[in-house]
Design an enzyme around this catalytic site. Structure first.
Site, mmCIF file in Angstrom:
data_model
loop_
_atom_site.group_PDB
_atom_site.id
_atom_site.type_symbol
_atom_site.label_atom_id
_atom_site.label_comp_id
_atom_site.label_asym_id
_atom_site.label_seq_id
_atom_site.Cartn_x
_atom_site.Cartn_y
_atom_site.Cartn_z
ATOM 1 N N GLU A 80 -10.886 0.955 -5.665
ATOM 2 C CA GLU A 80 -10.349 -0.301 -5.135
ATOM 3 C C GLU A 80 -11.487 -1.249 -4.768
ATOM 4 O O GLU A 80 -12.468 -0.849 -4.161
ATOM 5 C CB GLU A 80 -9.501 -0.021 -3.886
ATOM 6 C CG GLU A 80 -8.283 0.852 -4.145
ATOM 7 C CD GLU A 80 -7.235 0.157 -5.013
ATOM 8 O OE1 GLU A 80 -7.337 -1.067 -5.190
ATOM 9 O OE2 GLU A 80 -6.331 0.858 -5.501
ATOM 10 N N ARG A 90 6.797 -0.804 2.187
ATOM 11 C CA ARG A 90 7.991 -0.849 1.326
ATOM 12 C C ARG A 90 8.959 0.267 1.710
ATOM 13 O O ARG A 90 10.172 0.157 1.553
ATOM 14 C CB ARG A 90 7.481 -0.683 -0.114
ATOM 15 C CG ARG A 90 8.424 -0.684 -1.249
ATOM 16 C CD ARG A 90 7.639 -0.565 -2.582
ATOM 17 N NE ARG A 90 6.536 0.398 -2.530
ATOM 18 C CZ ARG A 90 6.661 1.707 -2.690
ATOM 19 N NH1 ARG A 90 7.839 2.251 -2.915
ATOM 20 N NH2 ARG A 90 5.601 2.512 -2.637
ATOM 21 N N CYS A 143 -2.420 3.492 2.464
ATOM 22 C CA CYS A 143 -3.744 3.586 1.812
ATOM 23 C C CYS A 143 -4.596 2.372 2.143
ATOM 24 O O CYS A 143 -5.765 2.496 2.516
ATOM 25 C CB CYS A 143 -3.591 3.734 0.296
ATOM 26 S SG CYS A 143 -3.030 5.383 -0.161
ATOM 27 N N HIS A 166 -7.726 5.099 -5.744
ATOM 28 C CA HIS A 166 -6.373 5.590 -6.028
ATOM 29 C C HIS A 166 -6.393 6.442 -7.295
ATOM 30 O O HIS A 166 -7.107 6.121 -8.251
ATOM 31 C CB HIS A 166 -5.404 4.416 -6.236
ATOM 32 C CG HIS A 166 -4.654 4.020 -4.999
ATOM 33 N ND1 HIS A 166 -4.798 2.787 -4.405
ATOM 34 C CD2 HIS A 166 -3.742 4.699 -4.241
ATOM 35 C CE1 HIS A 166 -4.002 2.725 -3.337
ATOM 36 N NE2 HIS A 166 -3.351 3.875 -3.219
HETATM 37 N N1 PCA Z 1 -0.590 6.767 -1.324
HETATM 38 C C1 PCA Z 1 0.016 5.770 -0.460
HETATM 39 C C2 PCA Z 1 -0.204 6.285 0.930
HETATM 40 C C3 PCA Z 1 -0.617 7.712 0.793
HETATM 41 C C4 PCA Z 1 -0.918 7.888 -0.632
HETATM 42 O O1 PCA Z 1 -1.397 8.908 -1.156
HETATM 43 C C5 PCA Z 1 -0.499 4.357 -0.698
HETATM 44 O O2 PCA Z 1 -0.899 4.048 -1.837
HETATM 45 O O3 PCA Z 1 -0.502 3.546 0.217
#
Ligand code: PCA
Length: 211
Positions: A80, A90, A143, A166
Site C-alpha cells: 500500500e 462497510r 487495515c 494486502h
Molecule cells: N483485512 C481487512 C481487515 C483485516 C484484514 O485482514 C481490511 O482490509 O481492512
C-alpha cells in the site's frame, strides 16, 4: 539481533481463515538478512488492533515493520502506498463496532505515506513470477486504521521504516474470486521483507501501480 515485526489479522466478516495470519505463523522466528522475524496476529477490531500494535513496537523496537491483511477480490500481493485518516466501515469489526465517516485520529494529518520501498518490492516479486502491484488505497476498514496508526507511531525521520501489504485470498472460497496459493504468499512476503531490508530508497520508475 535486530528484529522485523510482521503482523497479520485474525479472520473477520464470517470467514474461517485469514491468509495474513497464516503467513505470520509461517514466517515468525525465521532469520532474514540478519534480522529475526517477530510475528503478531492482531484482532480485527478498531482501536484495540492499534493499541496491540503500539505495545509491540515498544516491546520489540523493530528495525522494520510490515503489517499484512487480506483483500479478498485482489489477485496480487499489493504493497500500500498511503494510509488515510478516515474510518468508514462497510461491515462491523469483530467487536461489533462499525465506525463510519470518522477520523482515525482527530486532528491528525490527512494521510501518511508508507516508508517501505513499494516499487522495489513489486519489482522483486514480479521477477520471481509472483503477481504484485502497488496499491493506492488500503480502504477505510481496520487495515487502513492499523496502517495509519503504524505510520503515526513510527514517526518522522524514517529510521524505523514500515508499511502495509494486502494479500489475496488463499482459495477460491467456493466461488470465482481470485486467489493465490498460501505457499506463494509466504514466499512473496519473505521476499518483500528481504527487499525492504536491502533497499533504503525506493525507485521512481514507471509502472507497478494497480490500474
Ligand atoms: N483485512 C481487512 C481487515 C483485516 C484484514 O485482514 C481490511 O482490509 O481492512
Amino acid at each position: 539481533m535486530p528484529t522485523v515485526l510482521l503482523t497479520g489479522f485474525e479472520p473477520f466478516g464470517g470467514d474461517a481463515t485469514n491468509p495474513s495470519q497464516d503467513i505470520v505463523r509461517a514466517l515468525a522466528g525465521r532469520k532474514i538478512a540478519g534480522h529475526r522475524v517477530v510475528g503478531l496476529v492482531l484482532p480485527c477490531v478498531f482501536g484495540r488492533s492499534a493499541r496491540e500494535l503500539r505495545a509491540a513496537l515498544k516491546r520489540e523496537r523493530p528495525a522494520l515493520v510490515i503489517c499484512l491483511g487480506v483483500a479478498a477480490g485482489r489477485a496480487a500481493i499489493t504493497p500500500e502506498r498511503v494510509a488515510v485518516n478516515f474510518d468508514d466501515a462497510r461491515i462491523p469489526d469483530n467487536a461489533g463496532a462499525q465506525p463510519t465517516g470518522r477520523p482515525v485520529v482527530r486532528g491528525g494529518p490527512a494521510a501518511y505515506f508508507s516508508t517501505l520501498p513499494v516499487k522495489a518490492i513489486v519489482a522483486a516479486l514480479a521477477r520471481r513470477g509472483l503477481p504484485a502491484a502497488v496499491s493506492p488505497t488500503a480502504g477505510t476498514f481496520v487495515c487502513n486504521h492499523v496502517f495509519y496508526c503504524l505510520m503515526r507511531a513510527l514517526g518522522p525521520g524514517g529510521r524505523r521504516r514500515g508499511g502495509f501489504i494486502h494479500v489475496p485470498a488463499a482459495d477460491a472460497g467456493g466461488g470465482t474470486r481470485p486467489w493465490l496459493p498460501l505457499a506463494d504468499q509466504i514466499e512473496g512476503i519473505e521476499l518483500a521483507i528481504r527487499t525492504a531490508l536491502r533497499v533504503r530508497r525506493d525507485g521512481r520508475g514507471r509502472g507497478g501501480e494497480i490500474a
